[in-house]
Scaffold this motif. Structure first.
Motif, PDB file in Angstrom:
ATOM      1  N   PRO A  16      41.535  51.369  33.325  1.00 15.18           N
ATOM      2  CA  PRO A  16      40.700  52.452  33.860  1.00 15.18           C
ATOM      3  C   PRO A  16      40.250  52.167  35.296  1.00 15.18           C
ATOM      4  O   PRO A  16      39.062  52.189  35.625  1.00 15.18           O
ATOM      5  CB  PRO A  16      39.525  52.499  32.882  1.00 15.18           C
ATOM      6  N   ILE A  17      41.231  51.868  36.139  1.00 14.56           N
ATOM      7  CA  ILE A  17      41.000  51.533  37.550  1.00 14.56           C
ATOM      8  C   ILE A  17      41.714  52.581  38.393  1.00 14.56           C
ATOM      9  O   ILE A  17      42.937  52.737  38.299  1.00 14.56           O
ATOM     10  CB  ILE A  17      41.527  50.125  37.885  1.00 14.56           C
ATOM     11  N   ILE A  18      40.963  53.294  39.220  1.00 17.22           N
ATOM     12  CA  ILE A  18      41.489  54.419  39.980  1.00 17.22           C
ATOM     13  C   ILE A  18      41.301  54.154  41.462  1.00 17.22           C
ATOM     14  O   ILE A  18      40.210  53.786  41.898  1.00 17.22           O
ATOM     15  CB  ILE A  18      40.779  55.718  39.558  1.00 17.22           C
ATOM     16  N   GLN A  19      42.363  54.316  42.207  1.00 12.91           N
ATOM     17  CA  GLN A  19      42.307  54.164  43.664  1.00 12.91           C
ATOM     18  C   GLN A  19      41.896  55.502  44.269  1.00 12.91           C
ATOM     19  O   GLN A  19      42.477  56.537  43.977  1.00 12.91           O
ATOM     20  CB  GLN A  19      43.677  53.734  44.188  1.00 12.91           C
ATOM     21  N   GLY A  38      49.494  49.740  36.830  1.00  9.10           N
ATOM     22  CA  GLY A  38      48.750  50.097  35.619  1.00  9.10           C
ATOM     23  C   GLY A  38      47.485  50.884  35.848  1.00  9.10           C
ATOM     24  O   GLY A  38      46.845  51.323  34.889  1.00  9.10           O
ATOM     25  N   GLY A  39      47.086  51.055  37.114  1.00 12.97           N
ATOM     26  CA  GLY A  39      45.937  51.897  37.404  1.00 12.97           C
ATOM     27  C   GLY A  39      46.392  53.308  37.709  1.00 12.97           C
ATOM     28  O   GLY A  39      47.501  53.710  37.356  1.00 12.97           O
ATOM     29  N   LEU A  40      45.523  54.078  38.374  1.00 13.92           N
ATOM     30  CA  LEU A  40      45.901  55.414  38.816  1.00 13.92           C
ATOM     31  C   LEU A  40      45.860  55.459  40.332  1.00 13.92           C
ATOM     32  O   LEU A  40      44.799  55.311  40.943  1.00 13.92           O
ATOM     33  CB  LEU A  40      44.958  56.478  38.255  1.00 13.92           C
ATOM     34  N   GLY A  41      47.026  55.662  40.949  1.00 17.94           N
ATOM     35  CA  GLY A  41      47.103  55.814  42.387  1.00 17.94           C
ATOM     36  C   GLY A  41      46.934  57.267  42.773  1.00 17.94           C
ATOM     37  O   GLY A  41      47.428  58.164  42.079  1.00 17.94           O
ATOM     38  N   ILE A  42      46.246  57.503  43.882  1.00 20.29           N
ATOM     39  CA  ILE A  42      45.987  58.869  44.332  1.00 20.29           C
ATOM     40  C   ILE A  42      46.467  59.049  45.763  1.00 20.29           C
ATOM     41  O   ILE A  42      46.123  58.262  46.656  1.00 20.29           O
ATOM     42  CB  ILE A  42      44.485  59.211  44.253  1.00 20.29           C
ATOM     43  N   ILE A  43      47.238  60.101  45.986  1.00 19.46           N
ATOM     44  CA  ILE A  43      47.638  60.513  47.332  1.00 19.46           C
ATOM     45  C   ILE A  43      46.499  61.340  47.919  1.00 19.46           C
ATOM     46  O   ILE A  43      46.063  62.321  47.309  1.00 19.46           O
ATOM     47  CB  ILE A  43      48.931  61.342  47.294  1.00 19.46           C
ATOM     48  N   GLY A  44      46.010  60.958  49.089  1.00 22.23           N
ATOM     49  CA  GLY A  44      44.921  61.687  49.732  1.00 22.23           C
ATOM     50  C   GLY A  44      45.465  62.822  50.580  1.00 22.23           C
ATOM     51  O   GLY A  44      45.995  62.601  51.669  1.00 22.23           O
ATOM     52  N   ASP A 291      37.060  40.072  52.171  1.00 21.84           N
ATOM     53  CA  ASP A 291      37.413  39.204  53.293  1.00 21.84           C
ATOM     54  C   ASP A 291      38.910  38.953  53.440  1.00 21.84           C
ATOM     55  O   ASP A 291      39.325  38.072  54.180  1.00 21.84           O
ATOM     56  CB  ASP A 291      36.683  37.860  53.163  1.00 21.84           C
ATOM     57  N   SER A 292      39.733  39.743  52.725  1.00 19.25           N
ATOM     58  CA  SER A 292      41.178  39.504  52.823  1.00 19.25           C
ATOM     59  C   SER A 292      41.952  40.777  52.532  1.00 19.25           C
ATOM     60  O   SER A 292      41.448  41.704  51.889  1.00 19.25           O
ATOM     61  CB  SER A 292      41.607  38.390  51.855  1.00 19.25           C
ATOM     62  N   ILE A 293      43.197  40.801  53.008  1.00 24.89           N
ATOM     63  CA  ILE A 293      44.114  41.915  52.788  1.00 24.89           C
ATOM     64  C   ILE A 293      45.153  41.459  51.774  1.00 24.89           C
ATOM     65  O   ILE A 293      45.836  40.458  51.987  1.00 24.89           O
ATOM     66  CB  ILE A 293      44.780  42.327  54.113  1.00 24.89           C
ATOM     67  N   LYS A 294      45.270  42.202  50.671  1.00 25.81           N
ATOM     68  CA  LYS A 294      46.171  41.789  49.587  1.00 25.81           C
ATOM     69  C   LYS A 294      47.028  42.961  49.125  1.00 25.81           C
ATOM     70  O   LYS A 294      46.687  44.125  49.366  1.00 25.81           O
ATOM     71  CB  LYS A 294      45.342  41.270  48.399  1.00 25.81           C
ATOM     72  N   PRO A 295      48.119  42.685  48.415  1.00 25.89           N
ATOM     73  CA  PRO A 295      48.904  43.773  47.824  1.00 25.89           C
ATOM     74  C   PRO A 295      48.066  44.538  46.793  1.00 25.89           C
ATOM     75  O   PRO A 295      47.241  43.940  46.083  1.00 25.89           O
ATOM     76  CB  PRO A 295      50.070  43.043  47.144  1.00 25.89           C
ATOM     77  N   ALA A 296      48.289  45.825  46.703  1.00 26.19           N
ATOM     78  CA  ALA A 296      47.499  46.649  45.788  1.00 26.19           C
ATOM     79  C   ALA A 296      47.653  46.209  44.335  1.00 26.19           C
ATOM     80  O   ALA A 296      46.677  46.226  43.568  1.00 26.19           O
ATOM     81  CB  ALA A 296      47.897  48.111  45.945  1.00 26.19           C
ATOM     82  N   ALA A 297      48.849  45.827  43.938  1.00 24.63           N
ATOM     83  CA  ALA A 297      49.056  45.384  42.556  1.00 24.63           C
ATOM     84  C   ALA A 297      48.237  44.138  42.248  1.00 24.63           C
ATOM     85  O   ALA A 297      47.681  43.995  41.149  1.00 24.63           O
ATOM     86  CB  ALA A 297      50.537  45.107  42.305  1.00 24.63           C
TER      87      ALA A 297
END
Length: 319
Positions: A16-19, A38-44, A291-297
């Motif tokens: 239940p994690i939504i971007q 496994g989350g929900l990605g949203i196009i803005g 404090d860091s940039i990471k891959p979304a997954a």
């Protein structure tokens, strides 16, 4: 660990994690990465012309396994909303998140084509109106959130339990959430899912400029503020443009003067093109924790694992 609740079932997702749908940050690459994890990605859609939106929808779908859910966020005040909604229905987007307007305008039409509708609100009153309009779920977004915000200035910690008490449909919490501990706190208050913007805005797949991402992960507590309350309240990083807005507000500038100062494309200039001086830099208070940039997954996995760890830790507390 298997997990199921009303949000995962409604949206057909594992976690239940939504971007959040964020202008200039959330194109198809980010949405596909989050949904694929496994989350929900949203196009803005708020920063896209209709033909660009169609392209992002098709590329997102092509990047995902069949039947994987993704969504589109549509600000109701967008001038080409009729064209956006037509494209969304033609392309059979499974879920639409609406915001910044009356949910009754489009909810019935979208649901009649089989699309699930979630509406973003900033108050109990608007949550109740959204439920009455027939939406499938609401996102209750607290004052801590980045970008455009509610005039009520109600914090997430206060807003979520009040909304939970007032509605029966599924509830997603937003504003000031960037990790598993924040997610667990939202669940304790009555949420069944979380919408996260700021942390995904600085992910590797975010379409924001590298200068913007570097700026965000470097800011400290107190370096954002909600301004432009005469127009549409928005939380900004305190840069030179913010100082211009602040000074204009302090001297009593009219709404028209503020519109002139804002001009056109100011958010694009900052977030997408990387002008850290004159750009409108929208981000949430929780940026001070990142404090860091990471891959979304990786972000999805870290949030979920921390959620589980924190839940187990609380279970060990003496009764």
């Amino acid at each position: 660990m298997s997990f199921s609740n009303r949000i995962t079932e409604l949206l057909n997702i594992r976690y239940p994690i939504i971007q959040a749908g964020m202008v200039w940050c959330s194109g198809w690459r980010l949405a596909a990465a989050v949904s694929g994890a496994g989350g929900l990605g949203i196009i803005g859609a708020g920063s896209m012309y209709p033909d660009v939106l169609r392209e992002h929808i098709r590329k997102c779908r092509a990047a995902l396994p069949p039947q994987t859910t993704f969504a589109v966020n549509v600000p109701m005040l967008y001038p080409d909303i009729d064209k956006h909604m037509a494209i969304i229905m033609e392309e059979q987007v499974p879920v639409v998140f609406t915001s910044a307007g009356n949910p009754a305008t489009w909810t019935g039409t979208l649901k009649a084509t089989g699309i699930r509708v979630v509406h973003v609100v900033s108050s109990v009153k608007f949550a109740q109106k959204a439920e009455q309009a027939g939406v499938d779920a609401v996102v209750a977004e607290g004052f801590e959130a980045g970008g455009h915000n509610g005039r009520e200035e109600t914090t997430t910690f206060c807003l979520i339990p009040m909304v939970r008490q007032a509605i029966q449909i599924p509830l997603i919490a937003a504003g000031g959430i960037a990790n598993g501990a924040g997610m667990l706190a939202a669940f304790a208050l009555g949420a069944e899912g979380v919408q996260i913007g700021t942390r995904f805005a600085v992910s590797e797949e975010s379409s924001a400029h590298s200068a913007f991402k570097a700026k965000v992960i470097g800011i400290k507590e107190g370096e954002t503020e909600l301004v432009l309350k005469q127009l549409a309240p928005v939380r900004l990083i305190k840069n030179e443009f913010y100082q211009q807005v602040k000074q204009a507000e302090l001297r009593g500038a009219t709404a028209e003067e503020l519109r002139t100062l804002l001009g056109r494309g100011r958010a694009k200039k900052g977030i997408f093109e990387g002008d850290m001086t004159e750009g409108e830099l929208e981000i949430g208070q929780i940026a001070a924790l990142i404090d860091s940039i990471k891959p979304a997954a990786q972000i999805v996995d870290e949030i979920w694992q921390e959620f589980r760890q924190e839940l187990n830790r609380l279970r060990q507390l003496p009764a």
